[in-house]
Design a protein around this motif. Structure first.
Motif, mmCIF file in Angstrom:
data_model
loop_
_atom_site.group_PDB
_atom_site.id
_atom_site.type_symbol
_atom_site.label_atom_id
_atom_site.label_comp_id
_atom_site.label_asym_id
_atom_site.label_seq_id
_atom_site.Cartn_x
_atom_site.Cartn_y
_atom_site.Cartn_z
ATOM 1 N N PRO A 2 21.776 -1.296 -20.639
ATOM 2 C CA PRO A 2 22.048 0.113 -20.336
ATOM 3 C C PRO A 2 23.327 0.319 -19.525
ATOM 4 O O PRO A 2 23.318 0.856 -18.431
ATOM 5 N N THR A 3 24.438 -0.117 -20.091
ATOM 6 C CA THR A 3 25.724 0.056 -19.397
ATOM 7 C C THR A 3 26.657 0.901 -20.259
ATOM 8 O O THR A 3 26.441 1.042 -21.462
ATOM 9 N N ASP A 4 27.685 1.442 -19.647
ATOM 10 C CA ASP A 4 28.671 2.277 -20.362
ATOM 11 C C ASP A 4 27.995 3.383 -21.173
ATOM 12 O O ASP A 4 28.067 3.391 -22.391
ATOM 13 N N LEU A 5 27.348 4.286 -20.474
ATOM 14 C CA LEU A 5 26.686 5.403 -21.142
ATOM 15 C C LEU A 5 27.363 6.708 -20.759
ATOM 16 O O LEU A 5 27.837 6.869 -19.636
ATOM 17 N N GLU A 6 27.415 7.641 -21.698
ATOM 18 C CA GLU A 6 27.998 8.959 -21.443
ATOM 19 C C GLU A 6 26.975 10.048 -21.753
ATOM 20 O O GLU A 6 25.931 9.788 -22.358
ATOM 21 N N ILE A 7 27.304 11.273 -21.345
ATOM 22 C CA ILE A 7 26.410 12.413 -21.543
ATOM 23 C C ILE A 7 26.902 13.249 -22.730
ATOM 24 O O ILE A 7 28.104 13.502 -22.860
ATOM 25 N N PHE A 8 25.963 13.673 -23.566
ATOM 26 C CA PHE A 8 26.267 14.478 -24.753
ATOM 27 C C PHE A 8 25.396 15.728 -24.768
ATOM 28 O O PHE A 8 24.286 15.723 -24.241
ATOM 29 N N VAL A 9 25.912 16.783 -25.383
ATOM 30 C CA VAL A 9 25.096 17.968 -25.676
ATOM 31 C C VAL A 9 25.244 18.304 -27.149
ATOM 32 O O VAL A 9 26.229 17.933 -27.797
ATOM 33 N N ALA A 10 24.249 19.001 -27.689
ATOM 34 C CA ALA A 10 24.288 19.454 -29.087
ATOM 35 C C ALA A 10 23.347 20.639 -29.227
ATOM 36 O O ALA A 10 22.578 20.957 -28.312
ATOM 37 N N ASN A 11 23.412 21.280 -30.377
ATOM 38 C CA ASN A 11 22.393 22.282 -30.690
ATOM 39 C C ASN A 11 21.053 21.557 -30.827
ATOM 40 O O ASN A 11 21.010 20.350 -31.091
ATOM 41 N N GLN A 40 30.687 15.459 -26.599
ATOM 42 C CA GLN A 40 30.613 14.510 -25.483
ATOM 43 C C GLN A 40 31.085 15.222 -24.227
ATOM 44 O O GLN A 40 32.188 15.759 -24.187
ATOM 45 N N VAL A 41 30.241 15.215 -23.185
ATOM 46 C CA VAL A 41 30.549 15.950 -21.950
ATOM 47 C C VAL A 41 31.324 15.081 -20.964
ATOM 48 O O VAL A 41 32.284 15.526 -20.347
ATOM 49 N N THR A 42 30.879 13.841 -20.787
ATOM 50 C CA THR A 42 31.502 12.950 -19.800
ATOM 51 C C THR A 42 32.309 11.867 -20.485
ATOM 52 O O THR A 42 32.055 11.508 -21.632
ATOM 53 N N LYS A 45 24.825 26.554 -18.610
ATOM 54 C CA LYS A 45 26.274 26.338 -18.555
ATOM 55 C C LYS A 45 26.656 25.061 -17.820
ATOM 56 O O LYS A 45 27.782 24.592 -17.910
ATOM 57 N N ARG A 46 25.716 24.528 -17.027
ATOM 58 C CA ARG A 46 26.000 23.336 -16.223
ATOM 59 C C ARG A 46 24.889 22.321 -16.419
ATOM 60 O O ARG A 46 23.794 22.675 -16.869
ATOM 61 N N ILE A 52 28.222 19.057 -13.488
ATOM 62 C CA ILE A 52 29.387 19.237 -14.365
ATOM 63 C C ILE A 52 29.114 20.394 -15.321
ATOM 64 O O ILE A 52 27.956 20.686 -15.648
ATOM 65 N N ASN A 53 30.157 21.094 -15.726
ATOM 66 C CA ASN A 53 29.999 22.131 -16.752
ATOM 67 C C ASN A 53 29.813 21.458 -18.108
ATOM 68 O O ASN A 53 30.294 20.345 -18.326
ATOM 69 N N ILE A 54 29.138 22.146 -19.032
ATOM 70 C CA ILE A 54 28.851 21.497 -20.317
ATOM 71 C C ILE A 54 30.116 21.253 -21.152
ATOM 72 O O ILE A 54 30.086 20.484 -22.104
ATOM 73 N N ASP A 55 31.242 21.880 -20.764
ATOM 74 C CA ASP A 55 32.501 21.580 -21.463
ATOM 75 C C ASP A 55 33.246 20.416 -20.809
ATOM 76 O O ASP A 55 34.387 20.107 -21.171
ATOM 77 N N GLY A 56 32.611 19.769 -19.813
ATOM 78 C CA GLY A 56 33.218 18.591 -19.180
ATOM 79 C C GLY A 56 34.111 18.913 -17.990
ATOM 80 O O GLY A 56 34.661 18.009 -17.362
ATOM 81 N N THR A 57 34.246 20.176 -17.629
ATOM 82 C CA THR A 57 35.072 20.543 -16.468
ATOM 83 C C THR A 57 34.207 20.651 -15.215
ATOM 84 O O THR A 57 32.980 20.673 -15.295
ATOM 85 N N GLY A 58 34.882 20.744 -14.060
ATOM 86 C CA GLY A 58 34.200 21.073 -12.816
ATOM 87 C C GLY A 58 33.285 20.003 -12.264
ATOM 88 O O GLY A 58 32.257 20.323 -11.652
#
Length: 333
Positions: free
Chosen positions: A223-232, A240-242, A258-259, A279-285
């Motif tokens: 479980p290494t190098d994992l990122e966060i994703f969102v979808a419908n 990909q968010v992060t 939104k976050r 983080i915002n779901i668009d990867g900002t903030g």
């Protein structure tokens, strides 16, 4: 039902301005993945504690009292969640593969996590009665959480990869949601049920891919190098968010949609110090929420967004202990 000490206020940690009135709800053992009931009055969580050899499912009030075991005490369990209306709880268990705790993997292949083939998803009443089996495919079915309409999202290896699927609360109408090679899992619905958020990795490097598949065949993953994703919610429009070094996991969407909040070791990608980030779901903030020098993970907002529950190694007597904490969430300074 076992008695527990009432929630105990713990000392604040500098920088954690978003967490007010932090209270500790469990005391000793490994307690994690505490998730709110839909009415916000109880939590369901997994625990290895005195008299419990490996994770079983328990529930408690949000002040840490009225602790009850929900699972049947056999095998190992993971990832429990309330169905809307709180009349039933779902969780995954290995008990059909054997009453004993399944063996833990050794370290000969480095740091790996077990993906027990005997995991299936079950539904029970809150007192643990009326057990119903929801999945019966070969291999790992676990990590189930529920949307506002009762739809379940879960992780399965039924098609030869760790992918996300959804199904009805009775186990019917199974649909595959993700289609990229790599370890997709740990998904949650948004409050309105229109989105899902999860942790994963899209594997393209041939060597990495070969190692991943070899481990998966043996019921293991790294479980290494994992990122966060969102979808419908139907798996379309994957974003990909992060994109950080290290391992980001346990994402949960704020009720505003939104976050999201998640756990990551991005500040020390080789280390075990995981903190919570917003983080915002668009990867900002990006904003760091916790500043504890050990593990903070599995955050979840209460249905009204006013409280945050999470698991942490803070304030432990024994360094291996993980406990459940709850705090008032401060949305604006």
């Amino acid at each position: 039902a076992a008695t527990a000490p009432p929630a105990t206020a713990v000392a604040p940690i500098a920088g954690e301005w978003r967490l007010r009135n932090v209270r500790q709800l469990t005391f000793g053992g490994e307690n994690a993945e505490a998730y709110f009931s839909s009415d916000g009055t109880r939590l369901v969580f997994q625990s290895t504690r005195q008299g419990v050899e490996c994770d079983q499912i328990f529930s408690m009030k949000i002040d840490g009292t009225d602790v009850r075991r929900v699972s049947n005490g056999e095998g190992r369990t993971t990832c429990a969640y309330y169905l809307p209306g709180d009349a039933r709880i779902i969780y995954a268990s290995t008990f059909l593969g054997g009453k004993a705790c399944p063996p833990k993997p050794g370290f000969e292949r480095g740091y790996v996590w077990p993906i027990y083939h005997s995991y299936d998803i079950f539904s029970v009443k809150p007192d643990g009665s009326d057990l119903k089996r929801l999945t019966d495919t070969e291999g790992y079915d676990a990590e189930a959480t529920v949307g506002p309409d009762g739809r379940i999202v879960f992780t399965s290896v039924r098609d030869g990869d760790m992918e996300l699927y959804s199904m009805n609360a009775d186990g019917t109408d199974v649909k595959r949601l993700t289609h990229s090679v790599g370890p997709d899992g740990g998904a949650f619905f948004s409050k309105d049920g229109k989105m899902i958020v999860w942790r994963g990795k899209h594997l393209t490097d041939p060597e990495e891919l070969a190692e991943y598949k070899a481990l998966l065949k043996d019921g293991l993953w790294r479980p290494t190098d994992l990122e966060i994703f969102v979808a419908n919610a139907d798996g379309t429009n994957v974003r990909q968010v992060t994109d950080f070094k290290g391992s980001s996991f346990a994402p949960y969407l704020h009720p505003d949609g939104k976050r999201l909040i998640f756990s990551s070791n991005m500040e020390d990608p080789k280390g075990r110090n995981f903190d919570l980030y917003l983080i915002n779901i668009d990867g900002t903030g990006l904003e760091r929420v916790t500043f504890n020098e050990s593990f903070d993970g599995f955050p979840m907002w209460s249905p009204d967004g006013k409280s945050l529950v999470f698991a942490s190694n803070r304030h432990t007597v024994n360094p291996t202990d993980t406990n459940v904490f709850i705090a008032e969430w401060v949305d604006q300074k």
